[in-house]
Motif scaffolding. Structure first.
Motif, PDB file in Angstrom:
ATOM      1  N   VAL A  88      52.956   3.538   8.828  1.00  0.00           N
ATOM      2  CA  VAL A  88      52.061   4.098   7.811  1.00  0.00           C
ATOM      3  C   VAL A  88      51.308   5.267   8.431  1.00  0.00           C
ATOM      4  N   ASP A  89      50.931   6.223   7.586  1.00  0.00           N
ATOM      5  CA  ASP A  89      50.142   7.365   8.036  1.00  0.00           C
ATOM      6  C   ASP A  89      48.685   7.159   7.655  1.00  0.00           C
ATOM      7  N   ARG A  90      47.799   7.500   8.572  1.00  0.00           N
ATOM      8  CA  ARG A  90      46.356   7.418   8.328  1.00  0.00           C
ATOM      9  C   ARG A  90      45.701   8.664   8.927  1.00  0.00           C
ATOM     10  N   TYR A  91      44.507   8.977   8.459  1.00  0.00           N
ATOM     11  CA  TYR A  91      43.727  10.077   9.016  1.00  0.00           C
ATOM     12  C   TYR A  91      42.521   9.496   9.745  1.00  0.00           C
ATOM     13  N   ALA A  92      42.294   9.960  10.946  1.00  0.00           N
ATOM     14  CA  ALA A  92      41.181   9.455  11.748  1.00  0.00           C
ATOM     15  C   ALA A  92      39.852   9.825  11.093  1.00  0.00           C
ATOM     16  N   THR A  93      38.961   8.853  11.002  1.00  0.00           N
ATOM     17  CA  THR A  93      37.649   9.095  10.395  1.00  0.00           C
ATOM     18  C   THR A  93      36.614   9.527  11.426  1.00  0.00           C
ATOM     19  N   ARG A  94      36.963   9.418  12.712  1.00  0.00           N
ATOM     20  CA  ARG A  94      36.044   9.868  13.763  1.00  0.00           C
ATOM     21  C   ARG A  94      36.842  10.169  15.022  1.00  0.00           C
ATOM     22  N   ASP A  95      36.215  10.874  15.950  1.00  0.00           N
ATOM     23  CA  ASP A  95      36.842  11.124  17.238  1.00  0.00           C
ATOM     24  C   ASP A  95      36.954   9.806  17.994  1.00  0.00           C
ATOM     25  N   THR A  96      38.070   9.632  18.685  1.00  0.00           N
ATOM     26  CA  THR A  96      38.227   8.414  19.490  1.00  0.00           C
ATOM     27  C   THR A  96      39.264   8.667  20.570  1.00  0.00           C
ATOM     28  N   VAL A  97      39.304   7.786  21.540  1.00  0.00           N
ATOM     29  CA  VAL A  97      40.317   7.835  22.590  1.00  0.00           C
ATOM     30  C   VAL A  97      41.074   6.516  22.545  1.00  0.00           C
ATOM     31  N   LEU A  98      42.385   6.621  22.469  1.00  0.00           N
ATOM     32  CA  LEU A  98      43.235   5.439  22.413  1.00  0.00           C
ATOM     33  C   LEU A  98      44.231   5.536  23.556  1.00  0.00           C
ATOM     34  N   GLY A  99      43.990   4.780  24.618  1.00  0.00           N
ATOM     35  CA  GLY A  99      44.832   4.899  25.801  1.00  0.00           C
ATOM     36  C   GLY A  99      44.741   6.313  26.337  1.00  0.00           C
ATOM     37  N   PRO A 100      45.888   6.952  26.552  1.00  0.00           N
ATOM     38  CA  PRO A 100      45.864   8.329  27.066  1.00  0.00           C
ATOM     39  C   PRO A 100      45.683   9.393  25.982  1.00  0.00           C
ATOM     40  N   ALA A 101      45.610   8.973  24.722  1.00  0.00           N
ATOM     41  CA  ALA A 101      45.562   9.935  23.619  1.00  0.00           C
ATOM     42  C   ALA A 101      44.136  10.171  23.142  1.00  0.00           C
ATOM     43  N   THR A 102      43.786  11.426  22.975  1.00  0.00           N
ATOM     44  CA  THR A 102      42.509  11.793  22.362  1.00  0.00           C
ATOM     45  C   THR A 102      42.777  12.130  20.900  1.00  0.00           C
ATOM     46  N   ILE A 103      42.104  11.432  20.004  1.00  0.00           N
ATOM     47  CA  ILE A 103      42.304  11.623  18.569  1.00  0.00           C
ATOM     48  C   ILE A 103      41.023  12.200  17.984  1.00  0.00           C
ATOM     49  N   ARG A 104      41.162  13.300  17.257  1.00  0.00           N
ATOM     50  CA  ARG A 104      40.010  13.959  16.654  1.00  0.00           C
ATOM     51  C   ARG A 104      39.869  13.549  15.190  1.00  0.00           C
ATOM     52  N   ARG A 105      38.647  13.577  14.720  1.00  0.00           N
ATOM     53  CA  ARG A 105      38.391  13.288  13.311  1.00  0.00           C
ATOM     54  C   ARG A 105      39.259  14.198  12.433  1.00  0.00           C
ATOM     55  N   GLY A 106      39.956  13.587  11.456  1.00  0.00           N
ATOM     56  CA  GLY A 106      40.827  14.344  10.569  1.00  0.00           C
ATOM     57  C   GLY A 106      42.269  14.427  11.032  1.00  0.00           C
ATOM     58  N   ASP A 107      42.552  14.020  12.286  1.00  0.00           N
ATOM     59  CA  ASP A 107      43.938  14.039  12.774  1.00  0.00           C
ATOM     60  C   ASP A 107      44.794  13.022  12.014  1.00  0.00           C
ATOM     61  N   LEU A 108      46.039  13.415  11.754  1.00  0.00           N
ATOM     62  CA  LEU A 108      47.007  12.490  11.176  1.00  0.00           C
ATOM     63  C   LEU A 108      47.503  11.560  12.270  1.00  0.00           C
ATOM     64  N   VAL A 109      47.447  10.273  12.010  1.00  0.00           N
ATOM     65  CA  VAL A 109      47.908   9.267  12.970  1.00  0.00           C
ATOM     66  C   VAL A 109      48.984   8.427  12.289  1.00  0.00           C
ATOM     67  N   THR A 110      50.153   8.356  12.897  1.00  0.00           N
ATOM     68  CA  THR A 110      51.222   7.506  12.378  1.00  0.00           C
ATOM     69  C   THR A 110      51.176   6.185  13.136  1.00  0.00           C
ATOM     70  N   VAL A 111      50.971   5.116  12.391  1.00  0.00           N
ATOM     71  CA  VAL A 111      50.796   3.789  12.990  1.00  0.00           C
ATOM     72  C   VAL A 111      52.077   2.990  12.812  1.00  0.00           C
ATOM     73  N   SER A 112      52.585   2.428  13.895  1.00  0.00           N
ATOM     74  CA  SER A 112      53.779   1.595  13.829  1.00  0.00           C
ATOM     75  C   SER A 112      53.372   0.148  13.582  1.00  0.00           C
ATOM     76  N   LEU A 113      53.540  -0.307  12.333  1.00  0.00           N
ATOM     77  CA  LEU A 113      53.260  -1.707  12.015  1.00  0.00           C
ATOM     78  C   LEU A 113      54.270  -2.610  12.716  1.00  0.00           C
ATOM     79  N   ALA A 114      55.517  -2.144  12.796  1.00  0.00           N
ATOM     80  CA  ALA A 114      56.550  -2.934  13.463  1.00  0.00           C
ATOM     81  C   ALA A 114      56.215  -3.128  14.946  1.00  0.00           C
ATOM     82  N   GLY A 115      55.694  -2.072  15.581  1.00  0.00           N
ATOM     83  CA  GLY A 115      55.315  -2.186  16.985  1.00  0.00           C
ATOM     84  C   GLY A 115      54.138  -3.125  17.179  1.00  0.00           C
TER      85      GLY A 115
END
Length: 202
Positions: A88-115
Motif C-alpha cells: 500500500v502507498d502512504r504519505y508521511a505525516t511527519r519527518d522520521t527516521v526508519l532504520g537507515p532511511a530518512t523520511i520527510r513529511r509528505g514523502d510517498l512511502v510504499t509499505v509491504s504488507l506481505a513483508g
C-alpha cells in the motif's frame, strides 16, 4: 458531466448528501471506485489464495475438515502469507527516521504488507502455513489505523462461507497437478486461474 441518482433509502440519501457536502464530485467518484474495486478484486483474491493454501497443505486441510473452528485460523494465516493487496502507498505525516532511511513529511512511502506479515519477530517460522497459529490475526492484510479496511469483517465472512461450501460440497477437492499455479502480481496478488479436480459422487 452531470450525475443523476435516484435513492429510495433515506439513510443512503443522507449518506450521499453528507459526502457531497464534504467532498467534490471527483473525490466521491474516486472513493466509490476504490470501494467497488476493493470489494471485488481483493475479496476474490482472499478466497482464491485461502483455497490454494488449504489445497497445497493436505495436513492442514485435514485439520480444518476435522474441526471447522480452525477455518477462521486458516483464513487469517492465508491473509498473512498472501494478502490480496501486498503493498500500500502512504504519505508521511511527519519527518522520521526508519532504520537507515530518512523520511520527510509528505514523502510517498510504499509499505509491504506481505513483508510485515512475515516478520519473524512477530510470527515464528513465518513461511509456514499453520492454521493453528495463535497470533495469525495480527496480520496486516487489511492495513491498520485510520486506513483499516472498512469491509474487513464482510470479506472474512464471504471467504468463510465460500470455503465452507466448497469443502462441504466437494469433499475430494484437490489441485490439478497438470496445471500448477502460483499467485501473481506486484500489488494485487492471486493466481490468474485455479485448476482443481474432484470426484463425482457414485
Amino acid at each position: 458531466a452531470a450525475v443523476e441518482a435516484t435513492v429510495a433509502d433515506p439513510g443512503a440519501a443522507s449518506l450521499l448528501g453528507s459526502a457531497a457536502e464534504r467532498l467534490a464530485l471527483p473525490e466521491v467518484a474516486s472513493n466509490a471506485a476504490v470501494l467497488m474495486f476493493g470489494g471485488i478484486e481483493t475479496t476474490e483474491a482472499m478466497i482464491t489464495n485461502a483455497l490454494l493454501h488449504l489445497l497445497r497443505h493436505p495436513g492442514q486441510l485435514a485439520l480444518v475438515r476435522d474441526d471447522d473452528g480452525l477455518l477462521d485460523g486458516a483464513i487469517e494465516e492465508s491473509l498473512r502469507l498472501e494478502p490480496g493487496a501486498a503493498v500500500v502507498d502512504r504519505y508521511a505525516t511527519r519527518d522520521t527516521v526508519l532504520g537507515p532511511a530518512t523520511i520527510r513529511r509528505g514523502d510517498l512511502v510504499t509499505v509491504s504488507l506481505a513483508g510485515a506479515n512475515r516478520d519473524p519477530a512477530v510470527f515464528p517460522d513465518p513461511d509456514r502455513f499453520d492454521v493453528r497459529r495463535e497470533n495469525a490475526r495480527l496480520q496486516l492484510a487489511f492495513a491498520h489505523g485510520p486506513h483499516y479496511c472498512l469491509a474487513a469483517h464482510l470479506a472474512r465472512l464471504e471467504t468463510r462461507i465460500a470455503l465452507q461450501r466448497l469443502l462441504e460440497r466437494l469433499p475430494a477437492l484437490r489441485l490439478d497437478p497438470a496445471h500448477p499455479v502460483t499467485p501473481q502480481g506486484l500489488v494485487f496478488r492471486k493466481p490468474p486461474t485455479l485448476h482443481v479436480l474432484w470426484d463425482s459422487p457414485a
